[in-house]
Design a protein around this motif. Structure first.
Motif, short mmCIF file in Angstrom:
data_model
loop_
_atom_site.label_atom_id
_atom_site.label_comp_id
_atom_site.label_asym_id
_atom_site.label_seq_id
_atom_site.Cartn_x
_atom_site.Cartn_y
_atom_site.Cartn_z
N GLU A 38 2.44 8.27 5.51
CA GLU A 38 3.02 7.34 5.46
C GLU A 38 2.53 6.19 4.83
O GLU A 38 3.27 5.30 3.83
CB GLU A 38 3.53 6.83 6.98
CG GLU A 38 4.64 5.77 6.83
CD GLU A 38 6.00 6.13 6.48
OE1 GLU A 38 6.62 5.05 5.71
OE2 GLU A 38 6.30 7.23 6.32
N ALA A 39 1.50 5.68 5.01
CA ALA A 39 0.39 4.45 4.25
C ALA A 39 0.60 4.79 2.69
O ALA A 39 0.86 3.75 2.16
CB ALA A 39 -0.94 4.43 4.81
N MET A 40 0.33 5.94 2.27
CA MET A 40 0.04 6.12 0.82
C MET A 40 1.81 6.32 0.40
O MET A 40 1.78 5.74 -0.78
CB MET A 40 -0.45 7.72 0.64
CG MET A 40 -1.74 7.75 1.01
SD MET A 40 -2.80 6.50 0.38
CE MET A 40 -3.04 7.21 -1.22
N LYS A 41 2.76 6.79 1.02
CA LYS A 41 4.08 6.87 0.56
C LYS A 41 4.43 5.15 0.25
O LYS A 41 5.28 4.79 -0.58
CB LYS A 41 5.03 7.40 1.58
CG LYS A 41 5.33 8.80 1.33
CD LYS A 41 6.15 9.39 2.44
CE LYS A 41 7.37 8.69 2.57
NZ LYS A 41 8.20 9.26 3.84
N GLN A 42 4.03 4.24 1.14
CA GLN A 42 4.33 2.81 1.00
C GLN A 42 3.44 2.09 0.04
O GLN A 42 3.56 1.12 -0.26
CB GLN A 42 4.37 2.17 2.38
CG GLN A 42 5.29 2.86 3.43
CD GLN A 42 5.27 2.19 4.61
OE1 GLN A 42 4.95 1.00 4.68
NE2 GLN A 42 5.87 2.72 5.89
N GLY A 43 2.55 2.70 -0.74
CA GLY A 43 1.95 2.20 -1.64
C GLY A 43 0.60 1.82 -1.51
O GLY A 43 -0.20 0.98 -2.13
N ALA A 44 -0.14 2.28 -0.16
CA ALA A 44 -1.60 1.89 -0.15
C ALA A 44 -2.36 2.43 -1.23
O ALA A 44 -2.15 3.56 -1.82
CB ALA A 44 -2.04 2.80 1.23
N PHE A 45 -3.45 1.93 -1.45
CA PHE A 45 -4.14 2.19 -2.67
C PHE A 45 -4.94 3.65 -2.30
O PHE A 45 -5.26 4.42 -3.16
CB PHE A 45 -5.25 1.06 -2.92
CG PHE A 45 -6.16 1.53 -3.99
CD1 PHE A 45 -5.94 1.42 -5.30
CD2 PHE A 45 -7.55 1.84 -3.93
CE1 PHE A 45 -6.63 1.63 -6.38
CE2 PHE A 45 -8.27 2.49 -4.90
CZ PHE A 45 -7.81 2.19 -6.17
N ASP A 46 -5.71 3.47 -1.03
CA ASP A 46 -6.21 4.68 -0.62
C ASP A 46 -6.42 4.66 1.10
O ASP A 46 -6.00 3.80 1.68
CB ASP A 46 -7.79 4.74 -1.01
CG ASP A 46 -8.16 6.10 -1.20
OD1 ASP A 46 -7.79 7.25 -0.46
OD2 ASP A 46 -9.15 6.54 -1.96
N TYR A 47 -6.75 5.77 1.50
CA TYR A 47 -6.92 5.96 3.08
C TYR A 47 -8.02 6.63 3.33
O TYR A 47 -8.32 7.61 3.05
CB TYR A 47 -5.78 6.71 3.57
CG TYR A 47 -5.30 6.67 4.98
CD1 TYR A 47 -4.15 5.88 5.48
CD2 TYR A 47 -6.07 7.52 5.85
CE1 TYR A 47 -3.95 5.90 6.77
CE2 TYR A 47 -5.56 7.57 7.27
CZ TYR A 47 -4.60 6.61 7.66
OH TYR A 47 -4.37 6.64 8.97
#
Length: 157
Positions: A38-47
């Motif tokens: 979900e974080a990556m789908k919303q545009g987070a640079f990395d996780y």
């Protein structure tokens, strides 16, 4: 991603409201895929997952800083002779370059994926930045170049 008074995604949305171009890196102890996806789908640079590998943290933070810097660097398109003080200018007045300028204008106004192909050193990144900076996403985060290669050729320049 668990904070005392709000979720990590809520904090992320607050950061995006301030400046959507800020690269955000999530760090968590959670091992579930749903939150990371979900974080990556919303545009987070990395996780990143704990425990952290300091080499990976340095690399990811360095990459994020570079992306942030590039998102703020102007892409200059000019037909005048080069000015040594203008780094990253796209130069050329020949018919082929005028067609490139027109293509940038046509693509920048659309919500489409663009493939920019060419040999090493031909200015693909400059074209990508010009498209980005002339698009409606100019104040939004840019997702770094996704360099693909043909079999037998290096993936990055």
């Amino acid at each position: 991603m668990r904070l005392p008074d709000q979720s990590g995604l809520e904090v992320y949305h607050g950061i995006r409201e301030v400046d959507a171009r800020i690269p955000v890196i999530f760090v968590t102890l959670a091992k579930t895929a749903d939150t990371a996806i979900e974080a990556m789908k919303q545009g987070a640079f990395d996780y990143l997952f704990k425990p952290l590998d300091l080499t990976q943290v340095r690399r990811v933070v360095g990459d994020a800083l570079e992306v942030g810097r590039r998102m703020r660097a102007p892409a200059v398109v000019t037909e005048t002779p080069p000015n040594p003080d203008v780094e990253g200018a796209i130069l050329g007045g020949c018919p082929a370059m005028r067609e490139v300028y027109k293509a940038i204008g046509r693509v920048a106004g659309q919500d489409v994926t663009v493939l920019i192909a060419g040999e090493t050193g031909t200015g693909k990144e400059l074209i990508a930045r010009a498209i980005y900076q002339h698009s409606s996403r100019a104040n939004a985060p840019v997702h770094g170049p996704q360099l693909r290669s043909h079999p037998g050729k290096p993936a990055r320049e």
